[in-house]
Scaffold this active site. Structure first.
Site, PDB file in Angstrom:
ATOM      1  CG  ASP A 149      40.764  33.847  38.431  1.00 23.48           C
ATOM      2  OD1 ASP A 149      40.924  34.559  37.424  1.00 23.48           O
ATOM      3  OD2 ASP A 149      41.494  33.926  39.447  1.00 23.48           O
ATOM      4  CG  ASP A 194      44.893  40.134  39.618  1.00 22.40           C
ATOM      5  OD1 ASP A 194      43.809  40.025  40.226  1.00 22.40           O
ATOM      6  OD2 ASP A 194      45.472  39.170  39.085  1.00 22.40           O
TER       7      ASP A 194
HETATM    8  C1  DGJ Z   1      43.836  35.893  39.742  1.00 24.74           C
HETATM    9  C2  DGJ Z   1      42.773  36.781  40.323  1.00 24.74           C
HETATM   10  O1  DGJ Z   1      42.666  37.954  39.575  1.00 24.74           O
HETATM   11  C3  DGJ Z   1      43.100  37.063  41.781  1.00 24.74           C
HETATM   12  O2  DGJ Z   1      42.181  37.959  42.313  1.00 24.74           O
HETATM   13  C4  DGJ Z   1      43.109  35.761  42.527  1.00 24.74           C
HETATM   14  O3  DGJ Z   1      41.821  35.211  42.522  1.00 24.74           O
HETATM   15  C5  DGJ Z   1      44.093  34.802  41.897  1.00 24.74           C
HETATM   16  N1  DGJ Z   1      43.878  34.665  40.481  1.00 24.74           N
HETATM   17  C6  DGJ Z   1      44.026  33.456  42.545  1.00 24.74           C
HETATM   18  O4  DGJ Z   1      44.824  32.538  41.930  1.00 24.74           O
END
Ligand code: DGJ
Length: 745
Positions: A489, A559
C-alpha cells in the site's frame, strides 16, 4: 520489422512496421523529422506528408538549409529541443553549466549522427527502470543517435517494434557530451508530431480522485496546450499516465486511436499542443515542474519508457494491444500467467479491530465456501489500532496475534487456505519507534513545517540505508511464516520533497530518485521472494500504472467497492490495463463507501471483471449467501482463463444511454483468442418502464454457432449485427452474465 531507405537528399528514412501499424521517421538536412504514425502504409518515404506551407518572415529558420519553407517551428520533429526556432513545447532541455557555446544556455538543435538496428530489445545503459521486454524473435530495435555538438547534447533515441503488436516503444538516453557539467531540465520519453488528421482531434484520458479512479473523458484539442499530469510523486488517482489522441468520430470499433502509456510511477505529463497549421505535438514523459538532473561530462540520463499503441479500428483494438503488451511483455514472475487465488481480505470486514480468533473465524467460513486465500490487512503490527501510529515498526502485535505470525498462518494453511499480508513500507508514522530513532529518514525541507496526511510522513527512498531497512523489515516478516501474497500500500503523496542526504544542486532530482528507489526496493524483494504474489495498492488505485505492473501483476483497483461505481472505474481502467491486473472484490451491502444496496449476484458479476475476491465479514453472511459464494467461485474458475487472457471488448459504457435514452446500463465481454467461447456481462444501472435491450456483441467468429447455456444457439454474425435480445423487466442494479460456447468447441 525495420527498413531503411534513402530520401531524395540521400539521407536515411526509417520505416518501423509492427502488427499492422507504421511509424516513419526521416533525416532531412540532418534534422530528425517525424513523417507518420498510424495504420500500416506501404510507402517507405511519404515525404509528401511534410507540410510545405509558406511562413512569414518573422519565423526563424536554420540558415544553412536551402529550402525556404523549412522552419523548425513548423517541421514535424522527432525529438525537439528548445531555443533554435521551434517555439512549441520541447522534449529535451539541457542547460550547460559552463559549456562551449555560452555557459547557461539551453538552446539546442539535434542533428542526426548515426543509427543501428538490433534484434530484440536492448536495455540502454544497463538501466533498471521497468520496461517492456521481448526476445530477439519478437522484436527489433532502432537506435538513432543525434547531437548538438555546439552545446554538448547527445541523445540516443530507442524505438522498439514488437512484430506481432501494433505497438512502438520509445525512450531517450540523453548524454552531456560537453566538457562541463550540465543540468537536464526536461527529458520527455517520446514526442510525436501529427499532421493531417482528417477530423478534429480529441484527447481521451483517465481522470479521477480517491474512490473514483480512471473515469474516461474526451476533450477537444484547442490551439495551445491540453495536458494531463501528476506532480504528487506518484502516478496518482487524479490522472493516469495514459492518453490517446483520437478523432471526434472515433468509436470503440472504428476510427483512429493512438494511445500513449508511460511506464512510470512518478510525476508525469502527457500534453498535446496544437499549432496554427493544425499540427499536433504529443509529448509524454517526466513532468518537468520539479525536475532537474545534473550530468557531469559524459554522464547519461535514461528516460522512462513510453509505449504507443496504434489502431485504425477504434479504441477497443488499441486497448487490446495494451492488454496483450502488458500481460505478455511487462508483467513478470510466477503469477504472470497463473490463475490467481480467490481471496478474502479482512479490511472492510474488521478494519483495525481484529485478532487471530476473528481472522480464523473468517478463514474457516472462507474455506467452507471455496475461497483460497486469507489476506490480513492493516493493523497487525506494533500499536496499530487506528491509522495514527506505528508505520515503519514492522513487528507483530502479539496482543492481537499471540505467538506471532507463524501459528496463525499454520492454522490458516491447515484450513486449506494460503495466507497474505498488508504492508505500507514507504511510510513512517511520527508516532513510531522508527521515527524516534531516525527522524532524518523522512522526506522534508529544512526550516519548513512537514505536511501530514493520514497521520504519516513519507520515507526518504532516495537513501540507500532507508531502502535497506525496508527490504530487511519486509523480508524478515516474509521469512517468518508461509506468506504467499503481499498487498503493498501507499496512502499519501509526497510533499516537501527534499533529502538531507543530497547536496543543494541535486535537490531537483528527489522526485525521480524517489521512484528509482521504489523500483530498487521492489526489485530486491520480488527477486528474493520469486513465488510471492504482489498486489499493488495506493489508497485503492492511486498508483495503478504500468511500472507497478512490472512488479505486481495485479493492483487494487479502487477503495470504492460499490458495484455500480466500479462499472465506471473498471471500464475506464480497461482502456489501458488488462482485466487480469484489476483486483475486484465483492463487498458488503449496503456498500461502505456509498451506502448503496446491490444484490449479491450483481456484486459477483462486476467483481468477476478482474482478479476476483471478497472483502466482507463472511461470518455475518446467511447460508444462502454462502451458497452463492460457492457458485460464484465455481463460475469464476470455469471462466478464469477467459477473463485473464481473452480479448476484452467494451460494449456499453455507464455514461451511455440505452433503450431510447431512458435507461442506463454497462456491458462488456471477453472472447477467447480462438473465438471458441465468450463471457458477456450486462448490468442495468437505472431501468425504466418497458425496457427493450439488444446487445450487439463483438469479436466473435461470424460463421460459428454459439450456445448460451440455456439451450439457445445463435450465429456469431447474428449476435454481432442483430444483437442478443436481453429484453425483460430489470430492476435497478440487476445484471446478467452469459457464457457463450461455440458448438464445435
Ligand atoms: C488503503 C487501501 O486501499 C485499503 O484497501 C486498506 O488496505 C487501507 N489502506 C488500510 O489502511
Amino acid at each position: 520489422m525495420i527498413t531503411v531507405s534513402r530520401n531524395s537528399l540521400g539521407e536515411p528514412v526509417f520505416h518501423l512496421r509492427a502488427g499492422g501499424a507504421s511509424y516513419i521517421l526521416s533525416v532531412f538536412h540532418g534534422y530528425l523529422l517525424h513523417l507518420y504514425c498510424g495504420a500500416a502504409i506501404s510507402d517507405d518515404d511519404p515525404e509528401w506528408l511534410l507540410v510545405r506551407v509558406g511562413h512569414d518572415s518573422v519565423v526563424p529558420r536554420p540558415a544553412s538549409t536551402p529550402e525556404g519553407w523549412f522552419s523548425l517551428d513548423i517541421a514535424p520533429l522527432e525529438y525537439p529541443a528548445y531555443g533554435t526556432g521551434d517555439y512549441r513545447p520541447s522534449a529535451v532541455m539541457l542547460r550547460s553549466l559552463g559549456g562551449s557555446v555560452t555557459p547557461g544556455s539551453a538552446a539546442a538543435a539535434l542533428r542526426y549522427v548515426s543509427h543501428e538496428i538490433v534484434r530484440g530489445k536492448p536495455v540502454p545503459e544497463a538501466d533498471r527502470q521497468p520496461a517492456v521486454y521481448a526476445s530477439p524473435d519478437e522484436a527489433d530495435t532502432l537506435i538513432v543517435t543525434a547531437e548538438d555538438p555546439a552545446d554538448g547534447v547527445r541523445v540516443r533515441l530507442y524505438y522498439t517494434v514488437l512484430r506481432a503488436l501494433p505497438v512502438f516503444c520509445r525512450r531517450a538516453v540523453i548524454e552531456n557530451s560537453s566538457p562541463a557539467p550540465a543540468e537536464l531540465e526536461r527529458a520527455y520519453s517520446a514526442s510525436l508530431d501529427f499532421t493531417g488528421l482528417s477530423r478534429p482531434a480529441e484527447l481521451l484520458h483517465l481522470w479521477g480522485t480517491w474512490g473514483r479512479e480512471r473515469h474516461i473523458e474526451r476533450t477537444p484539442l484547442c490551439h495551445g496546450t491540453v495536458s494531463v499530469s501528476s506532480r504528487r510523486g506518484a502516478s496518482s488517482h487524479h490522472h493516469n499516465p495514459f492518453a490517446a489522441l483520437v478523432e471526434d468520430t472515433t468509436t470503440e470499433d472504428s476510427g483512429l486511436a493512438v494511445g500513449v502509456s508511460l511506464i512510470y510511477s512518478g510525476n508525469f505529463e502527457i500534453l498535446c499542443d496544437t499549432d496554427p497549421f493544425g499540427s499536433i505535438r504529443l509529448l509524454a514523459g517526466i513532468d518537468p515542474t520539479d525536475f532537474r538532473w545534473r550530468l557531469e561530462p559524459g554522464e547519461t540520463f535514461v528516460t522512462p519508457e513510453a509505449v504507443i499503441a496504434v489502431s485504425d479500428e477504434g479504441l477497443g483494438k488499441m486497448s487490446r494491444a495494451f492488454h496483450r503488451l502488458f500481460r505478455e511483455h511487462l508483467c513478470r514472475g510466477e503469477w504472470r500467467d497463473r490463475e490467481r487465488p480467490v481471496l478474502v481480505n479482512n479490511w472492510e470486514a474488521t478494519y483495525f479491530r481484529f485478532d487471530s480468533e476473528k481472522l480464523l473465524a473468517i478463514a474457516k467460513d472462507a474455506a467452507d465456501c471455496g475461497i483460497e486465500m486469507l489476506v490480513m490487512d492493516d493493523g497487525w503490527f506494533s500499536e496499530r489500532n487506528d491509522d495514527r501510529s506505528s508505520l515503519g515498526d514492522w513487528f507483530v502485535n502479539e496482543e492481537k496475534l499471540p505467538g506471532g505470525l507463524a501459528p496463525l498462518v499454520e492454522r490458516v494453511n491447515a484450513l486449506g487456505l494460503r495466507f497474505g499480508i498488508w504492508f505500507e513500507p514507504e511510510m513512517i508514522s511520527p508516532k513510531s519507534k522508527l521515527f524516534e530513532a531516525h527522524p532524518d529518514w523522512v522526506l522534508s525541507t529544512a526550516g519548513r513545517e512537514r505536511s501530514i496526511a493520514r497521520s504519516q510522513y513519507v520515507l526518504d527512498l532516495t537513501r540507500a540505508d532507508v531502502r535497506d531497512y525496508i527490504v530487511d523489515a519486509v523480508s524478515s516478516i516474509l521469512s517468518s511464516a508461509n506468506i504467499e501474497y503481499v498487498k503493498w500500500d501507499f496512502n499519501r503523496n509526497l510533499t516537501e520533497a527534499a533529502s538531507v542526504s543530497l547536496p543543494a544542486e541535486r535537490q531537483g532530482e528527489i522526485f525521480h530518485r524517489y521512484v528509482l528507489g521504489l523500483y530498487d526496493v521492489l526489485e530486491r524483494i520480488t527477486a528474493a521472494h520469486p513465488r510471492l504474489l504482489l498486489e499493488g495498492c495506493s489508497s485503492g488505485g492511486g498508483r495503478y500504472d504500468p511500472a507497478m505492473l512490472y512488479y505486481s501483476p495485479q493492483f487494487w483497483t479502487s477503495d470504492d467497492t460499490d458495484a455500480m461505481e466500479r462499472l465506471d472505474i473498471q471500464l475506464g481502467t480497461s482502456m489501458v490495463y488488462p482485466p487480469s491486473s484489476m483486483s475486484c472484490h465483492v463487498s458488503a451491502s449496503p456498500n461502505h463507501q456509498t451506502g448503496r444496496e446491490t444484490s449479491f449476484v450483481t456484486r459477483g458479476h462486476v467483481a468477476m471483471g478482474g482478479a476476483f475476491g471478497y472483502e466482507l465479514d463472511l461470518t455475518k453472511l446467511t447460508d444462502a449467501e454462502k451458497e452463492l459464494i460457492k457458485k460464484q467461485i465455481a463460475d469464476y474458475h470455469r471462466c478464469c482463463a477467459l477473463i485473464n487472457r481473452g480479448d476484452f471488448h467494451r460494449l456499453i459504457l455507464p455514461g451511455d444511454r440505452v433503450n431510447g435514452k431512458s435507461c442506463r446500463a454497462a456491458a462488456w465481454m471477453v472472447v477467447s483468442e480462438d473465438k471458441s467461447e465468450a463471457l458477456v456481462t450486462f448490468v442495468v444501472i437505472r431501468t425504466s418502464i418497458h425496457p427493450v435491450y439488444f446487445l450487439r456483441l463483438r469479436g466473435l467468429d461470424p460463421a460459428a454457432l454459439y450456445e448460451d447455456g440455456e439451450g439457445r444457439a445463435y450465429r456469431g454474425d447474428s449476435l454481432m449485427r442483430a444483437g442478443l435480445n436481453l429484453t425483460k423487466n430489470y430492476r435497478d442494479g440487476e445484471s446478467v452474465v452469459i457464457h457463450l460456447t461455440r458448438r464445435d468447441a
